[in-house]
Scaffold this motif. Structure first.
Motif, PDB file in Angstrom:
ATOM      1  N   ARG A 131      94.511   8.860 -76.265  1.00 32.04           N
ATOM      2  CA  ARG A 131      94.509  10.021 -77.164  1.00 32.04           C
ATOM      3  C   ARG A 131      93.870   9.687 -78.516  1.00 32.04           C
ATOM      4  NH1 ARG A 131      97.593  14.479 -76.290  1.00 32.04           N
ATOM      5  NH2 ARG A 131      97.961  14.733 -78.534  1.00 32.04           N
ATOM      6  N   LYS A 132      93.926   8.429 -78.905  1.00 27.42           N
ATOM      7  CA  LYS A 132      93.362   8.012 -80.196  1.00 27.42           C
ATOM      8  C   LYS A 132      91.844   7.867 -80.152  1.00 27.42           C
ATOM      9  CE  LYS A 132      97.179   7.862 -82.504  1.00 27.42           C
ATOM     10  NZ  LYS A 132      97.406   8.813 -83.615  1.00 27.42           N
ATOM     11  N   GLY A 133      91.261   7.748 -78.936  1.00 27.72           N
ATOM     12  CA  GLY A 133      89.805   7.722 -78.830  1.00 27.72           C
ATOM     13  C   GLY A 133      89.206   6.347 -78.595  1.00 27.72           C
ATOM     14  N   ILE A 134      87.903   6.319 -78.365  1.00 30.84           N
ATOM     15  CA  ILE A 134      87.196   5.101 -77.967  1.00 30.84           C
ATOM     16  C   ILE A 134      87.159   4.071 -79.092  1.00 30.84           C
ATOM     17  CG2 ILE A 134      84.925   6.035 -78.617  1.00 30.84           C
ATOM     18  CD1 ILE A 134      85.738   3.648 -75.684  1.00 30.84           C
ATOM     19  N   GLU A 135      87.103   4.504 -80.354  1.00 30.77           N
ATOM     20  CA  GLU A 135      87.051   3.544 -81.453  1.00 30.77           C
ATOM     21  C   GLU A 135      88.342   2.733 -81.546  1.00 30.77           C
ATOM     22  OE1 GLU A 135      86.026   5.748 -84.951  1.00 30.77           O
ATOM     23  OE2 GLU A 135      83.874   5.643 -84.528  1.00 30.77           O
ATOM     24  N   VAL A 136      89.472   3.382 -81.351  1.00 24.84           N
ATOM     25  CA  VAL A 136      90.765   2.682 -81.366  1.00 24.84           C
ATOM     26  C   VAL A 136      90.871   1.746 -80.165  1.00 24.84           C
ATOM     27  CG1 VAL A 136      93.265   2.982 -81.166  1.00 24.84           C
ATOM     28  CG2 VAL A 136      91.949   4.451 -82.694  1.00 24.84           C
ATOM     29  N   ILE A 137      90.405   2.184 -78.997  1.00 25.09           N
ATOM     30  CA  ILE A 137      90.397   1.329 -77.807  1.00 25.09           C
ATOM     31  C   ILE A 137      89.565   0.079 -78.074  1.00 25.09           C
ATOM     32  CG2 ILE A 137      89.647   1.169 -75.394  1.00 25.09           C
ATOM     33  CD1 ILE A 137      90.186   4.210 -75.182  1.00 25.09           C
TER      34      ILE A 137
END
Length: 369
Positions: A131-137
């Motif tokens: 849910r936080k998105g690819i940058e957080v991943i």
């Protein structure tokens, strides 16, 4: 697409952790006996060719997700159907890796815990991350990468100092010639774990420097292949071929054997933490690809809204996918290859590339006219 960008080093780290993922759990390429390490390296080299195919498709459509350019290449109807197949595959693969995690956790530390509870705890964390998105991943991957390699290097040093390694277990090398490692490489290791990284075609449009995509993909696969080969060298040299073949989780058995000066022993936690890191990243990447692919196909403006329903589907699929761990491993290492891996990793990408080349050549010729 999410409005986000990741760097080449972040892509590299995610790919390495992804390919190590659940591959460290199983007796990878053990069909090649003491030459398992060589079969892994051969599978890695074979995957380079397929990664060049995936990259070439990316260069034709650098700003589009595969779910979009499939429709451009094949037409709206056929492209949508094929895109749906890949999204379903990503969910299926995520459920398989989640099942790996649950089986490992129950075998290692919590034998009385229901499989559903173990899997549910991890999928909740993954849903939050997606849910936080690819940058957080990607940033999570950077932190976990350092931690995982500290554990790996420490574990390797402890195995060596324990005097567990017996080089004789690796002999004779190539006893039956090249044929057996080649057969294992192109029937197993080429697909699992290397070309499973086809999921990163869904991540490439987020790369902030498209020119570095090819080198990054090949270097990441090279590093993970070398790591997996070293891991199998250690497993076989410590346990021998027969015990490695019979063990469900050979690396766990190897780590359990560590004993230094009657003081350092029972270091199973090294194995456990490393596996959780790899499996967490692998499921997260697959889940994220399925989420943005579904959002793209069905024109959902906020992909994060899909994370809960898709996460629940993956959770229940991980429970029902097999009746026991032996069936689960057999299905993953043998059955899935023929039904899914060969068509989705080899046949379809080659056909898509061929059609993309023809379409772009015709477009170029019409411009010149």
């Amino acid at each position: 697409m999410e409005k986000a960008k990741i760097s080449a080093i972040q892509l590299f780290i995610l790919m390495v952790l992804y390919e190590l993922g659940s591959a460290l759990l199983v007796p990878l390429a053990i069909g090649a006996k003491q030459d398992a390490w060589f079969a892994i390296l051969l599978g890695m080299l074979g995957s380079f060719v397929l990664f060049l195919v995936y990259h070439k498709l990316y260069t034709y459509y650098p700003n589009l997700l595969p779910t979009e350019y499939m429709q451009k290449i094949l037409g709206r109807v056929m492209g949508t159907v094929l895109a749906c197949v890949y999204v379903l595959y990503f969910m299926y693969d995520a459920s398989r890796v989640l099942r790996d995690f649950g089986e490992m956790l129950l075998a290692f530390a919590y034998p009385g815990t229901p499989l559903f509870i173990a899997n549910a705890l991890l999928i909740l964390v993954i849903i939050y991350t997606v849910r936080k998105g690819i940058e957080v991943i990607a940033r999570s991957g950077e932190l976990l990468f350092i931690f995982m390699y500290v554990l790996a290097i420490s574990g390797f040093i402890l195995i060596v100092t324990s005097g567990l390694i017996d080089i004789k277990n690796l002999q004779p090398t190539l006893e039956k010639g090249l044929l057996n490692p080649l057969k294992v490489a192109f029937s197993e290791t080429l697909y699992f774990p290397f070309t499973e990284a086809i999921v990163f075609t869904m991540i490439l449009p987020y790369l902030n420097d498209s020119k570095r995509a090819k080198v990054t993909m090949l270097c990441a696969t090279g590093l993970s292949g070398i790591n997996l080969a070293i891991t199998m060298l250690i497993n076989v040299s410590v346990l021998g071929v027969n015990l490695t073949e019979r063990s469900v989780f050979p690396l766990l058995t190897t780590v359990e054997s560590i004993q230094v000066a009657d003081f350092l022993e029972r270091l199973d936690v090294f194995f456990m933490v490393s596996m959780i890191i790899g499996i967490f990243i692998k499921i997260t990447v697959l889940f994220y690809a399925a989420t943005i692919g579904t959002a793209n196909l069905f024109k959902v403006s906020s992909p994060s809204r899909l994370s809960y329903p898709l996460g629940i589907i993956i959770l229940f699929l991980s429970i029902t996918i097999a009746s026991n761990v032996q069936e689960h491993l057999h299905e993953g290492l043998h059955v899935v290859k023929t039904i899914l891996h060969i068509p989705l990793f080899i046949v379809v990408p080659f056909i898509l590339l061929l059609l993309a080349v023809v379409k772009n050549r015709n477009k170029q010729e019409s411009k010149n006219i």
